[in-house]
Motif scaffolding. Structure first.
Motif, PDB file in Angstrom:
ATOM      1  N   ALA A   1       0.055  -0.836  -3.407  1.00 50.42           N
ATOM      2  CA  ALA A   1      -0.205  -1.370  -2.065  1.00 50.42           C
ATOM      3  C   ALA A   1      -0.486  -0.243  -1.074  1.00 50.42           C
ATOM      4  O   ALA A   1      -1.381  -0.365  -0.224  1.00 50.42           O
ATOM      5  N   ALA A   2       0.269   0.852  -1.169  1.00 52.11           N
ATOM      6  CA  ALA A   2       0.047   1.987  -0.262  1.00 52.11           C
ATOM      7  C   ALA A   2      -1.313   2.610  -0.493  1.00 52.11           C
ATOM      8  O   ALA A   2      -2.041   2.929   0.466  1.00 52.11           O
ATOM      9  N   THR A   3      -1.690   2.778  -1.754  1.00 54.54           N
ATOM     10  CA  THR A   3      -2.982   3.386  -2.069  1.00 54.54           C
ATOM     11  C   THR A   3      -4.123   2.509  -1.599  1.00 54.54           C
ATOM     12  O   THR A   3      -5.132   3.008  -1.098  1.00 54.54           O
ATOM     13  N   ARG A   4      -3.986   1.218  -1.746  1.00 58.12           N
ATOM     14  CA  ARG A   4      -5.034   0.310  -1.265  1.00 58.12           C
ATOM     15  C   ARG A   4      -5.190   0.395   0.252  1.00 58.12           C
ATOM     16  O   ARG A   4      -6.274   0.176   0.784  1.00 58.12           O
ATOM     17  N   HIS A   5      -4.114   0.693   0.942  1.00 60.59           N
ATOM     18  CA  HIS A   5      -4.202   0.811   2.401  1.00 60.59           C
ATOM     19  C   HIS A   5      -4.812   2.140   2.835  1.00 60.59           C
ATOM     20  O   HIS A   5      -5.732   2.169   3.652  1.00 60.59           O
ATOM     21  N   GLY A   6      -4.322   3.237   2.282  1.00 57.92           N
ATOM     22  CA  GLY A   6      -4.751   4.546   2.764  1.00 57.92           C
ATOM     23  C   GLY A   6      -5.877   5.194   2.002  1.00 57.92           C
ATOM     24  O   GLY A   6      -6.569   6.061   2.520  1.00 57.92           O
ATOM     25  N   ARG A   7      -6.064   4.797   0.726  1.00 60.74           N
ATOM     26  CA  ARG A   7      -7.086   5.373  -0.147  1.00 60.74           C
ATOM     27  C   ARG A   7      -6.945   6.883  -0.275  1.00 60.74           C
ATOM     28  O   ARG A   7      -7.927   7.627  -0.300  1.00 60.74           O
ATOM     29  N   VAL A   8      -5.693   7.325  -0.356  1.00 60.22           N
ATOM     30  CA  VAL A   8      -5.352   8.714  -0.641  1.00 60.22           C
ATOM     31  C   VAL A   8      -4.158   8.685  -1.595  1.00 60.22           C
ATOM     32  O   VAL A   8      -3.490   7.656  -1.732  1.00 60.22           O
ATOM     33  N   PRO A   9      -3.867   9.801  -2.280  1.00 59.67           N
ATOM     34  CA  PRO A   9      -2.676   9.826  -3.137  1.00 59.67           C
ATOM     35  C   PRO A   9      -1.402   9.643  -2.307  1.00 59.67           C
ATOM     36  O   PRO A   9      -1.307  10.117  -1.181  1.00 59.67           O
ATOM     37  N   PHE A  10      -0.426   8.961  -2.890  1.00 58.31           N
ATOM     38  CA  PHE A  10       0.864   8.745  -2.242  1.00 58.31           C
ATOM     39  C   PHE A  10       1.996   9.132  -3.191  1.00 58.31           C
ATOM     40  O   PHE A  10       1.854   9.068  -4.413  1.00 58.31           O
ATOM     41  N   VAL A  11       3.112   9.522  -2.601  1.00 55.01           N
ATOM     42  CA  VAL A  11       4.347   9.723  -3.359  1.00 55.01           C
ATOM     43  C   VAL A  11       5.447   8.936  -2.664  1.00 55.01           C
ATOM     44  O   VAL A  11       5.389   8.686  -1.460  1.00 55.01           O
ATOM     45  N   THR A  12       6.455   8.542  -3.438  1.00 57.04           N
ATOM     46  CA  THR A  12       7.590   7.811  -2.873  1.00 57.04           C
ATOM     47  C   THR A  12       8.578   8.792  -2.272  1.00 57.04           C
ATOM     48  O   THR A  12       9.064   9.695  -2.964  1.00 57.04           O
TER      49      THR A  12
END
Length: 273
Positions: free
Chosen positions: A51-62
């Motif tokens: 969900a986070a990646t779909r929003h920001g379109r950048v790599p994410f970490v928890t």
């Protein structure tokens, strides 16, 4: 950064909440016969990442998670849905709320098992510059059709073949699971796979891609159901989507003795016999 390219199968008014759906099998349970808390927490984190990646379109970490309290269990045989929705966006941080819902196949009863907040941190490419920030949250989205099952996940290395793409067997298993959920919800009985009438692969799915199965019951007989399943791949950073496979699965509803049983009519099947 490439623009988000909408594809067929995705709501046009902004991304809908992302759902990861699974079945509680005995191997994922504790000694009480309910879903192991660690397995549930892992799935919640995975869907929060999608969900986070779909929003920001950048790599994410928890970065952290909070308020995760398991209030009700999910039992063996239940359908479990992990529903993730971004609720707060900062400059480079995003809070994703995830709810885990268990569903009894036969009774159709649903109950919330737990809900938690996952704080994700963006790690954008340096070429975007230090002034880059996450976009604001979407204000609305199109509701998905009620007669379709949508299941999203991420392809990891242990699902890949020697070419670095998703192994065909894992793709088929994912599509079959979606067909099972759609058929079981339609009949409110356990459903078993009888055959795959047709299965075509169009494009490979790379490791790290989002994969989404979209399933719907196309027709019903007395105890059988034909379920159409589309498999979509979605590039993590660009959002570009492509249909990678499509299949038609024949499922049969069974009773407690594992014998064919009638498919119950409902609002999605008016006029069918």
């Amino acid at each position: 950064m490439k623009p988000h390219i909408m594809g067929e199968g995705e709501p046009a008014a902004g991304p809908a909440p992302t759902t990861l759906t699974d079945i509680v099998f005995p191997g994922a349970t504790n000694h009480h016969g309910t879903l192991f808390g660690g397995a549930g927490l892992s799935a919640m984190d995975r869907v929060a990442f999608v969900a986070a990646t779909r929003h920001g379109r950048v790599p994410f970490v928890t970065a952290s998670c909070e308020r995760v309290e398991f209030k009700k269990p999910a039992h063996v045989g239940d359908i479990v849905s992990f529903i993730a929705k971004p609720v707060r966006a900062g400059r480079r941080s995003l809070t994703v709320e995830v709810e885990m819902v268990a569903e009894s196949i036969v009774a159709g009863e649903r109950h919330s098992c737990t809900r938690g907040a996952f704080h994700m941190v963006a790690a954008p490419d340096p070429v975007l510059g230090t002034e880059w920030s996450l976009p604001p949250l979407a204000t609305s989205h199109a509701a998905p059709p009620p007669d379709k099952v949508r299941m999203a996940d991420v392809v990891f290395a242990d699902q890949a073949n020697s070419s670095g793409t998703m192994f065909g067997g894992d793709a088929i298993a994912f599509m079959t699971k979606a067909a099972f959920v759609a058929a079981s919800r339609r009949s409110r009985r356990l459903a078993v796979l009888v055959c795959s009438e047709r299965l075509d692969f169009h494009h490979p799915i790379r490791v790290g891609a989002i994969v989404e199965a979209v399933a719907r019951v196309a027709s019903t007989g007395r105890s059988s159901m034909k379920v159409e399943v589309e498999l979509w791949s979605e590039h993590l950073l660009s959002g570009e989507r492509s249909q990678t496979a499509k299949g038609l699965f024949v499922m049969v509803a069974v009773d407690g003795s594992h014998r064919p049983a009638p498919v119950f009519p409902d609002e999605f099947d008016s006029g069918q016999s």
